[in-house]
Design a protein around this motif. Structure first.
Motif, PDB file in Angstrom:
ATOM      1  N   ALA A  65      61.226 101.979  85.113  1.00 24.97           N
ATOM      2  CA  ALA A  65      61.821 101.922  83.777  1.00 24.97           C
ATOM      3  C   ALA A  65      61.270 102.355  82.530  1.00 24.97           C
ATOM      4  O   ALA A  65      61.526 103.111  81.758  1.00 24.97           O
ATOM      5  N   ARG A 144      67.118  98.134  77.630  1.00 22.83           N
ATOM      6  CA  ARG A 144      67.166  97.386  78.923  1.00 22.83           C
ATOM      7  C   ARG A 144      66.342  96.050  78.702  1.00 22.83           C
ATOM      8  O   ARG A 144      65.926  95.702  77.719  1.00 22.83           O
ATOM      9  N   ASP A 148      63.800  94.030  83.539  1.00 23.74           N
ATOM     10  CA  ASP A 148      63.879  95.535  84.350  1.00 23.74           C
ATOM     11  C   ASP A 148      62.778  96.202  83.751  1.00 23.74           C
ATOM     12  O   ASP A 148      62.460  97.383  84.603  1.00 23.74           O
ATOM     13  N   VAL A 149      62.189  96.212  82.572  1.00 25.05           N
ATOM     14  CA  VAL A 149      61.239  97.073  82.266  1.00 25.05           C
ATOM     15  C   VAL A 149      59.646  96.601  82.619  1.00 25.05           C
ATOM     16  O   VAL A 149      58.834  97.518  83.038  1.00 25.05           O
TER      17      VAL A 149
END
Length: 153
Positions: A65, A144, A148-149
């Motif tokens: 990501a 995001r 997620d990152v």
């Protein structure tokens, strides 16, 4: 997503690194615990699994990501991102060897050497990453979640 999120990726990355350093310290403390203490081996395995999973998850999330978004907004960072991803691959290998040593009941000295190797590469990687990409992260627009990152830390 609020406006603060759009300018806070550099802070989030530093916080993630701080938590991972603390997880490594906790794993070392479990290793240093009295070997004759009840459940010492299972405590070490628990800390190792947690640390290894957290570091590996952090790097997989960055690869999936963070780095693509950073590369898109800052194509001049291509070589830096490639080097960071190469570090991730090396750390995955080292973490696998550490897990194998712990699962195999290797000696404290052997596990300590594995932790030293992981810790040295991890710290070098974190410093390089912070030096090279914190400034671009300040302006990164990425809609995001932190999880997620940067992984489930």
């Amino acid at each position: 997503m609020d406006a603060d999120r759009l300018i806070a990726w550099d802070d989030e990355l530093r916080r993630a690194h701080t938590r991972l350093r603390a997880a490594l310290d906790a794993t070392r403390a479990a290793l240093d615990a009295d070997a004759d203490a009840p459940h010492a081996a299972s405590d070490l395995a628990l800390f190792c699994i947690g640390f290894c999973s957290a570091l590996d998850g952090h790097h997989r999330s960055e690869d999936r990501a963070l780095f693509p978004a950073l590369r898109e907004e800052h194509p001049e960072l291509g070589e830096v991102i490639d080097a960071l991803m190469q570090d991730h691959s090396m750390l995955t290998h080292l973490l696998g060897a550490l897990r194998t040593a712990v699962d195999g009941g290797e000696s404290t000295e052997t596990i300590e050497r594995h932790l030293d190797g992981v810790g040295a590469i991890m710290e070098s990687h974190f410093r390089f990453e912070e030096r090279e990409i914190l400034a671009p992260l300040r302006s990164l627009h990425l809609d995001r979640t932190v999880r997620d990152v940067l992984g489930p830390l």
